[in-house]
Design an enzyme around this catalytic site. Sequence first.
Site, PDB file in Angstrom:
ATOM      1  N   CYS A   1       4.788 -11.249   9.455  1.00  0.00           N
ATOM      2  CA  CYS A   1       3.984 -11.251   8.222  1.00  0.00           C
ATOM      3  C   CYS A   1       2.638 -11.951   8.430  1.00  0.00           C
ATOM      4  O   CYS A   1       1.589 -11.394   8.127  1.00  0.00           O
ATOM      5  CB  CYS A   1       4.789 -11.939   7.120  1.00  0.00           C
TER       6      CYS A   1
ATOM      7  N   CYS B   1       1.699  -8.512   6.881  1.00  0.00           N
ATOM      8  CA  CYS B   1       1.156  -8.616   5.515  1.00  0.00           C
ATOM      9  C   CYS B   1      -0.227  -9.270   5.459  1.00  0.00           C
ATOM     10  O   CYS B   1      -1.133  -8.744   4.800  1.00  0.00           O
ATOM     11  CB  CYS B   1       2.078  -9.459   4.638  1.00  0.00           C
TER      12      CYS B   1
ATOM     13  N   LYS C   1      -3.113  -7.444   7.373  1.00  0.00           N
ATOM     14  CA  LYS C   1      -3.199  -6.118   6.734  1.00  0.00           C
ATOM     15  C   LYS C   1      -3.914  -6.206   5.387  1.00  0.00           C
ATOM     16  O   LYS C   1      -4.847  -5.479   5.099  1.00  0.00           O
ATOM     17  CB  LYS C   1      -1.769  -5.569   6.596  1.00  0.00           C
TER      18      LYS C   1
ATOM     19  N   TYR D   1       4.654   3.057   5.274  1.00  0.00           N
ATOM     20  CA  TYR D   1       3.848   1.888   4.913  1.00  0.00           C
ATOM     21  C   TYR D   1       2.762   1.578   5.959  1.00  0.00           C
ATOM     22  O   TYR D   1       1.588   1.568   5.651  1.00  0.00           O
ATOM     23  CB  TYR D   1       4.716   0.634   4.944  1.00  0.00           C
TER      24      TYR D   1
ATOM     25  N   GLU E   1      -1.204   2.347   5.397  1.00  0.00           N
ATOM     26  CA  GLU E   1      -2.031   1.172   5.094  1.00  0.00           C
ATOM     27  C   GLU E   1      -3.131   1.002   6.152  1.00  0.00           C
ATOM     28  O   GLU E   1      -4.298   0.767   5.818  1.00  0.00           O
ATOM     29  CB  GLU E   1      -1.167  -0.093   5.031  1.00  0.00           C
TER      30      GLU E   1
ATOM     31  N   HIS F   1      -6.506  -5.932 -23.156  1.00  0.00           N
ATOM     32  CA  HIS F   1      -7.576  -4.939 -23.059  1.00  0.00           C
ATOM     33  C   HIS F   1      -8.847  -5.606 -22.554  1.00  0.00           C
ATOM     34  O   HIS F   1      -9.142  -6.726 -22.951  1.00  0.00           O
ATOM     35  CB  HIS F   1      -7.811  -4.325 -24.446  1.00  0.00           C
TER      36      HIS F   1
ATOM     37  N   GLU G   1      -2.357  -2.405 -19.070  1.00  0.00           N
ATOM     38  CA  GLU G   1      -2.035  -2.135 -20.472  1.00  0.00           C
ATOM     39  C   GLU G   1      -1.495  -0.714 -20.669  1.00  0.00           C
ATOM     40  O   GLU G   1      -0.868  -0.416 -21.681  1.00  0.00           O
ATOM     41  CB  GLU G   1      -3.239  -2.393 -21.385  1.00  0.00           C
TER      42      GLU G   1
END
Length: 599
Positions: free
Chosen positions: A161, A166, A169, A302, A306, A574, A579
């Site tokens: 990671c 992660c 990346k 993935y 990515e 908003h 939302e």
Amino acid sequence: MPPTGSDSGREELKGRLKQLIENKRVVVFSKSSCPFCIQVKQLFKSLDVQCHVEELDLQDDGVTIQDVLFEMTGQKTVPNVFVNKSHVGGCDKTLEAHKNGLLKKLLEGEEKYDYDLIVIGGGSGGLACSKEAASLGKKVMVLDFVVPTPQGTTWGLGGTCVNVGCIPKKLMHQAALHGHSLQDSRKFGWEFSEKVQHNWEAMTEAIQNYIGSLNWGYRVALRDKAVTYLNSFGEFVEPHKIKATDKRGKETFHTAAYFVLATGERPRYLGVPGDKEYCITSDDLFSLSYCPGKTLVVGASYVALECAGFLAGIGLDVTVMVRSILLRGFDQQMANNAGKYMEENGVKFIKKFVPTKIEQLEAGQPGRLKVTAKSTESEDTIQGEYNTVLIAVGRDACTGKIGLEKVGVKVNEKNGKIPVNDEEQTNVPHVYAIGDILDGKLELTPIAIQAGKLLARRLFGGSSIKCDYINVPTTVFTPLEYGCCGLSEEKAIEFYGEGSIEVYHSNFWPLEWTVPGGSNNSCYSKIICNKLDRERIVGLHVLGPNAGEITQGFAAAMKCGITKEQLDSTIGIHPTCAEVFTTMEISKRSGADITQRGC
Ligand code: FAD
Ligand code: NAP
């Protein structure tokens, strides 16, 4: 006290049993007339070892105890024997342990071992587990060793990671997003010269510097918690003993009462001529000292999407070679929409082809490579020239060379992964496994960390809380991020039947995209509801900016069992993208128009 049949009663009973196992040298769960139990009790008597016997047939809650023991050990039958906190098993296993000397070692007690716990692998899971065990007062060693890639790349403490997953990346994804924002910023009044270019070396150096600080931080954290860290390769030589080999080949030996395997995975190669010689993987990409140039990415999950996404985002010519479908296992409508956006933003796709040969045309940084590929549907072959070929066709568990056969830990022969029970225990009671090497579990950092922490608490802190692998949210950091939690539409149909689910969906147009004139129908969201359970949300999917951030919050709501009605009664914020989930009125079944004309 709650009745032992209730959930809380069972947990309390489990706590009591754990305490018993923790505090008594030998515990035998037995039935008074069972001949195998008698044999085991006689064995301990002949060894002059006093054991604590629980005759389950003579206790009111004997049946529940047996159920709880099954949960704890995977064994329902009696005798069920524990020695010095280690689960030995039934009659046969106890006699075998007596024969092979394991019982003697276990009886000699844990102080005979150098450590309470040795963790093999200092990545996301291993570090979390070792630090937690040390916080609980245990003597812990963690080994972490990075075998260099065929290109010679290596890195520091912290696992995939932090070093090659992660973290770099997401930072490179961010670099690409900045490029996009730069273009958009003109529409917001920013003026700068037309020539905008990206500097790979500057980006990589900055990211690697940050990673270096994380590596250092992990070392300090281990030292602060008094965890012994060895930068050595660990492998079992005996059931309770490992050999640690450092990069100079120096060997040391260490023993422990418990072991946690957290060795993670490494990229798989294609097994075609030229792959290891000339291609790179994600293990090389993030610290590549030169810009990869025109790149072919092989794979469509993935890692492939990515990497292809951010490489294209920083201005490179990128092609993805897809064997079958995009993002296998994910909701295919979402996967295809994520791919479509990539295609609209410059990524090329070659579908239904696989490479058969990679040849070097010219050495260099980058050089020039010729890739030959064949169709998966016909006899067609194609050739192409690229500066770099990035192979991202999956990852293999690092379980082959760690001496598991010496301890008898079972491995799934098909994929090299380790099956465990719901407490991350392997078939060998004192050996546990966490993270990417687990068979049938998700390969994500937070899962490895959570499993590691909770395991340490169960082993040494009297806890009974297990890692919950259900409704784990995840995000694919493609140029337009795709976040999801729960079931894909395909899985929901398979699981509940088409008639029992209702899918609500909507396109949305981020306000931030309106002024620069970004596409108004690329972003998409949907929820999948179980009609038979008050429209409880069983799947949530979003394709849009910051999908990771959005999905995280809704994942917490799904953990709490949120229904469509509760989502409808939630007031939106908003103007945000998230939302959209509070105003989802159109069911997919209705076929009504969801295209957006304004935000
Ligand atoms: P690892 O973190 O891989 O750690 C295992 C460690 O053990 C390694 O350091 C290894 O060198 C070491 N080791 C192996 N064998 C031995 C041995 N015999 N002796 C000593 N040491 C040994 N997950 C996410 O959640 N989000 C993301 O965005 C994400 N992005 C990713 C991007 C990429 C490119 C990749 C490849 C993965 C990504 N992942 C992501 C997955 C994530 O990195 C893994 O799920 C996670 O690192 C698994 O942790 P682990 O502890 O099981 O193994
Ligand atoms: P993966 O999910 O196993 O996908 C492998 C991909 O390679 C698939 O597209 C597969 O195609 C393809 N492939 C396999 N063999 C091939 C071959 N011989 N030729 C051409 N293509 C081939 O692997 P991954 O992308 O490396 O990811 C590994 C794990 O890391 C993931 O499961 C994930 O949990 C984790 N991860 C997470 C993140 C994140 O959280 N954002 C990011 C990266 C990785 P088929 O569909 O045809 O089989």
